[in-house]
Design an enzyme around this catalytic site. Structure first.
Site, PDB file in Angstrom:
ATOM      1  N   TYR A 155     -31.450  -6.118 -29.366  1.00 17.97           N
ATOM      2  CA  TYR A 155     -30.225  -5.458 -28.915  1.00 17.97           C
ATOM      3  C   TYR A 155     -29.963  -4.105 -29.565  1.00 17.97           C
ATOM      4  O   TYR A 155     -29.006  -3.430 -29.192  1.00 17.97           O
ATOM      5  CB  TYR A 155     -29.020  -6.377 -29.155  1.00 17.97           C
ATOM      6  CG  TYR A 155     -29.145  -7.690 -28.428  1.00 17.97           C
ATOM      7  CD1 TYR A 155     -29.063  -7.745 -27.044  1.00 17.97           C
ATOM      8  CD2 TYR A 155     -29.364  -8.869 -29.120  1.00 17.97           C
ATOM      9  CE1 TYR A 155     -29.201  -8.948 -26.361  1.00 17.97           C
ATOM     10  CE2 TYR A 155     -29.490 -10.078 -28.454  1.00 17.97           C
ATOM     11  CZ  TYR A 155     -29.414 -10.106 -27.081  1.00 17.97           C
ATOM     12  OH  TYR A 155     -29.547 -11.291 -26.418  1.00 17.97           O
ATOM     13  N   HIS A 197     -26.970  -5.767 -18.647  1.00 14.79           N
ATOM     14  CA  HIS A 197     -27.611  -6.444 -19.780  1.00 14.79           C
ATOM     15  C   HIS A 197     -28.328  -5.407 -20.624  1.00 14.79           C
ATOM     16  O   HIS A 197     -29.036  -4.549 -20.082  1.00 14.79           O
ATOM     17  CB  HIS A 197     -28.592  -7.512 -19.301  1.00 14.79           C
ATOM     18  CG  HIS A 197     -27.929  -8.596 -18.523  1.00 14.79           C
ATOM     19  ND1 HIS A 197     -27.218  -9.604 -19.130  1.00 14.79           N
ATOM     20  CD2 HIS A 197     -27.817  -8.782 -17.192  1.00 14.79           C
ATOM     21  CE1 HIS A 197     -26.713 -10.380 -18.188  1.00 14.79           C
ATOM     22  NE2 HIS A 197     -27.059  -9.902 -17.003  1.00 14.79           N
TER      23      HIS A 197
END
Length: 147
Positions: free
Chosen positions: A24, A101
């Site tokens: 991430y 996402h």
């Protein structure tokens, strides 16, 4: 025309910058919020930016967007793959919806490949990292302008 874009974030996204930075990145959700607000302002839009770890609260945010938003950008996180309630709530929102996402979910384990939310999304942004949020704001401004 209402010029508020709701940016909704699901569970564990409050840990961005700390949680699995190899997937991430190191950008925090606060950093993302700041960039979203600036990008939206440049385009003449407002942003209502929210994060919750609770499914019902995310559903309530979608309900509030029905009367207060021109579009929704949503990173449902884990609820992407499990929440019929969120899917049903998003069906009631009649304006553009972008599913977002940070990582490329299709390059990950198979459990991340079947999004319920994609069924009702106007567009999907996947794998662009934290920068995907600013790109989604720009895309949403364009979509709303066509409405």
């Amino acid at each position: 025309m209402n010029k508020t874009i709701f940016v909704l974030n699901g569970p564990n996204l409050n840990l961005l910058g700390q949680r699995e930075p190899t997937i991430y990145g190191t950008t925090t959700l606060a950093d993302i919020k700041e960039k979203c607000l600036a990008k939206a302002n440049d385009l003449g839009f407002d942003v209502d930016f929210r994060q919750t770890n609770y499914e019902g609260e995310l559903v309530e945010s979608v309900h509030q967007a029905r009367n207060g938003a021109c579009g929704i950008i949503i990173n449902p996180a884990g609820y992407t793959f499990t929440s019929i309630a969120l899917l049903d709530a998003l069906k009631t929102f009649d304006h553009p919806k972008i599913e977002l996402h940070i990582s490329n979910v299709h390059a990950r384990e198979s459990i991340y490949h079947n999004s319920l939310i994609s069924r009702v999304a106007t567009a999907i942004m996947i794998g662009l990292g934290a920068a995907g949020y600013e790109l989604a704001i720009q895309a949403m401004a364009g979509m709303v302008g066509r409405d």
